[in-house]
Scaffold this motif. Sequence first.
Motif, PDB file in Angstrom:
ATOM      1  N   GLY A   1      -3.987   9.271  -4.553  1.00  0.00           N
ATOM      2  CA  GLY A   1      -3.956   8.071  -3.722  1.00  0.00           C
ATOM      3  C   GLY A   1      -2.725   8.001  -2.830  1.00  0.00           C
ATOM      4  O   GLY A   1      -2.676   7.177  -1.910  1.00  0.00           O
TER       5      GLY A   1
ATOM      6  N   MET B   1      -2.819   7.588   0.880  1.00  0.00           N
ATOM      7  CA  MET B   1      -3.044   6.294   1.534  1.00  0.00           C
ATOM      8  C   MET B   1      -1.734   5.652   1.974  1.00  0.00           C
ATOM      9  O   MET B   1      -1.731   4.661   2.690  1.00  0.00           O
ATOM     10  CB  MET B   1      -3.778   5.357   0.575  1.00  0.00           C
ATOM     11  CG  MET B   1      -5.198   5.808   0.298  1.00  0.00           C
ATOM     12  SD  MET B   1      -6.092   4.608  -0.680  1.00  0.00           S
ATOM     13  CE  MET B   1      -5.739   5.176  -2.324  1.00  0.00           C
ATOM     14  N   ASP B   2      -0.613   6.195   1.485  1.00  0.00           N
ATOM     15  CA  ASP B   2       0.697   5.652   1.815  1.00  0.00           C
ATOM     16  C   ASP B   2       1.047   6.045   3.258  1.00  0.00           C
ATOM     17  O   ASP B   2       1.207   7.223   3.570  1.00  0.00           O
ATOM     18  CB  ASP B   2       1.733   6.224   0.823  1.00  0.00           C
ATOM     19  CG  ASP B   2       3.130   5.651   1.030  1.00  0.00           C
ATOM     20  OD1 ASP B   2       3.373   5.022   2.076  1.00  0.00           O
ATOM     21  OD2 ASP B   2       3.972   5.861   0.129  1.00  0.00           O
TER      22      ASP B   2
ATOM     23  N   THR C   1      -6.895  10.498  -9.366  1.00  0.00           N
ATOM     24  CA  THR C   1      -6.355   9.127  -9.369  1.00  0.00           C
ATOM     25  C   THR C   1      -5.009   8.992 -10.087  1.00  0.00           C
ATOM     26  O   THR C   1      -4.313   8.005  -9.887  1.00  0.00           O
ATOM     27  CB  THR C   1      -7.326   8.145 -10.049  1.00  0.00           C
ATOM     28  OG1 THR C   1      -7.470   8.509 -11.426  1.00  0.00           O
ATOM     29  CG2 THR C   1      -8.673   8.140  -9.347  1.00  0.00           C
TER      30      THR C   1
ATOM     31  N   ALA D   1       0.190   4.172 -10.931  1.00  0.00           N
ATOM     32  CA  ALA D   1      -0.027   3.867  -9.514  1.00  0.00           C
ATOM     33  C   ALA D   1       0.624   4.993  -8.733  1.00  0.00           C
ATOM     34  O   ALA D   1       1.754   5.355  -8.998  1.00  0.00           O
ATOM     35  CB  ALA D   1       0.643   2.552  -9.164  1.00  0.00           C
TER      36      ALA D   1
ATOM     37  N   ALA E   1       0.259   5.164  -5.194  1.00  0.00           N
ATOM     38  CA  ALA E   1       0.544   4.681  -3.842  1.00  0.00           C
ATOM     39  C   ALA E   1       1.037   3.249  -4.040  1.00  0.00           C
ATOM     40  O   ALA E   1       0.654   2.597  -5.010  1.00  0.00           O
ATOM     41  CB  ALA E   1      -0.708   4.699  -2.979  1.00  0.00           C
TER      42      ALA E   1
ATOM     43  N   GLY F   1       1.428  -0.291  -4.711  1.00  0.00           N
ATOM     44  CA  GLY F   1       0.476  -1.372  -4.955  1.00  0.00           C
ATOM     45  C   GLY F   1      -0.938  -0.933  -5.326  1.00  0.00           C
ATOM     46  O   GLY F   1      -1.819  -1.759  -5.507  1.00  0.00           O
ATOM     47  N   TRP F   2      -1.163   0.366  -5.461  1.00  0.00           N
ATOM     48  CA  TRP F   2      -2.527   0.847  -5.721  1.00  0.00           C
ATOM     49  C   TRP F   2      -2.634   1.341  -7.151  1.00  0.00           C
ATOM     50  O   TRP F   2      -1.969   2.288  -7.546  1.00  0.00           O
ATOM     51  CB  TRP F   2      -2.871   1.968  -4.749  1.00  0.00           C
ATOM     52  CG  TRP F   2      -4.313   2.368  -4.788  1.00  0.00           C
ATOM     53  CD1 TRP F   2      -5.360   1.692  -4.239  1.00  0.00           C
ATOM     54  CD2 TRP F   2      -4.875   3.539  -5.403  1.00  0.00           C
ATOM     55  NE1 TRP F   2      -6.536   2.369  -4.474  1.00  0.00           N
ATOM     56  CE2 TRP F   2      -6.272   3.499  -5.185  1.00  0.00           C
ATOM     57  CE3 TRP F   2      -4.339   4.618  -6.115  1.00  0.00           C
ATOM     58  CZ2 TRP F   2      -7.133   4.492  -5.640  1.00  0.00           C
ATOM     59  CZ3 TRP F   2      -5.192   5.604  -6.585  1.00  0.00           C
ATOM     60  CH2 TRP F   2      -6.580   5.541  -6.341  1.00  0.00           C
ATOM     61  N   ARG F   3      -3.439   0.677  -7.937  1.00  0.00           N
ATOM     62  CA  ARG F   3      -3.573   1.039  -9.359  1.00  0.00           C
ATOM     63  C   ARG F   3      -5.026   0.805  -9.732  1.00  0.00           C
ATOM     64  O   ARG F   3      -5.401  -0.231 -10.253  1.00  0.00           O
ATOM     65  CB  ARG F   3      -2.654   0.133 -10.183  1.00  0.00           C
ATOM     66  CG  ARG F   3      -2.497   0.530 -11.632  1.00  0.00           C
ATOM     67  CD  ARG F   3      -1.635  -0.485 -12.352  1.00  0.00           C
ATOM     68  NE  ARG F   3      -0.236  -0.405 -12.001  1.00  0.00           N
ATOM     69  CZ  ARG F   3       0.652   0.393 -12.620  1.00  0.00           C
ATOM     70  NH1 ARG F   3       0.275   1.166 -13.598  1.00  0.00           N
ATOM     71  NH2 ARG F   3       1.913   0.400 -12.242  1.00  0.00           N
ATOM     72  N   ALA F   4      -5.844   1.796  -9.400  1.00  0.00           N
ATOM     73  CA  ALA F   4      -7.276   1.526  -9.408  1.00  0.00           C
ATOM     74  C   ALA F   4      -8.031   2.055 -10.614  1.00  0.00           C
ATOM     75  O   ALA F   4      -9.186   1.713 -10.810  1.00  0.00           O
ATOM     76  CB  ALA F   4      -7.893   2.102  -8.143  1.00  0.00           C
TER      77      ALA F   4
ATOM     78  N   GLY G   1     -11.155   4.510  -8.858  1.00  0.00           N
ATOM     79  CA  GLY G   1     -10.498   4.560  -7.550  1.00  0.00           C
ATOM     80  C   GLY G   1     -10.648   5.884  -6.836  1.00  0.00           C
ATOM     81  O   GLY G   1     -10.238   6.005  -5.676  1.00  0.00           O
TER      82      GLY G   1
ATOM     83  N   GLU H   1     -12.068   5.569  -3.448  1.00  0.00           N
ATOM     84  CA  GLU H   1     -11.136   5.164  -2.387  1.00  0.00           C
ATOM     85  C   GLU H   1     -10.312   6.337  -1.876  1.00  0.00           C
ATOM     86  O   GLU H   1     -10.046   6.463  -0.682  1.00  0.00           O
ATOM     87  CB  GLU H   1     -10.162   4.138  -2.957  1.00  0.00           C
ATOM     88  CG  GLU H   1     -10.459   2.709  -2.627  1.00  0.00           C
ATOM     89  CD  GLU H   1      -9.388   1.831  -3.261  1.00  0.00           C
ATOM     90  OE1 GLU H   1      -8.446   1.442  -2.566  1.00  0.00           O
ATOM     91  OE2 GLU H   1      -9.497   1.587  -4.483  1.00  0.00           O
TER      92      GLU H   1
END
Length: 263
Positions: A176, A179-180, A202, A207, A209, A211-214, A218, A221
């Motif tokens: 992820g 995505m940063d 993932t 996390a 990225a 704020g991203w903790r899917a 995920g 995404e």
Amino acid sequence: MKGPLFDAHNHLQDYPDKAKLTEALRLAAEAGVELMLCNGTSPGDWEAVLALAAENKGVIPCFGLHPWFIKEGAPGWLEGLESFLLRVPSCVGEIGLDGGGNATDLARQEGVFTAQLRLAKKLGRPACLHCVKAWGRMREIIKEEAPGVFMFHSYGGPPEMAAEFAALGAYFSFSGAIMDKKREKLRRALLAVPAERLLFETEAPDADAPGWRAGPAGIAEVLSAAAAILGRPAEDLSALAWANGNKFIGDLSAPEGRRPKEL
Ligand SMILES: [Zn+2]
């Protein structure tokens, strides 16, 4: 995005409690995630990884001593690792080199890393590699050891090295972190990797990225973000990543190949 989806790297054993793990696995199944590589990091979590794989059919166990946890490798750890690998079809991981702040000295890391690479080669198991700020030494070791099937998880190496590593047999898993917005070099690396060596992951439950903790769900995404960077349809990329993932694990994905063996 339609499944089946492949999450090339996570640590399901690190969910803080059973309820959160169950929910993450439910969402992953709903999203079409059918295979995932769950990586152990030290002798202390191998039993949990083994149990997760026994309880969840899409979870492929990986056992290894991560460079951050070398201190936890008490005498006999390598024999212990081999016996875990022999109990169940599995990969070697997470192993590697880390020149960042979290690690013990690199010489010690190299010994631990190469011993595990050799074990993977001896047993014919794919290896999942971690590398941070040690790419020069990593290249030398890979050339010298000529491991069989291996991947760089959450690849963050120089884009310029991708072709050389690919020629040495590497797969490259992107997380992820693509995505940063600040990770421009990472997006260039993604563009530099040959399509037939691309994997996505993932790193759940971490996390990777801001704020991203899917969770493993995920991966959809991550694939969408990668598809946008690569300028190809997301469906097409997810099918490619599924095919690449299955090539990476080889016969470990066949139900009979993953049946636990008695010691
Ligand atoms: Zn990891």
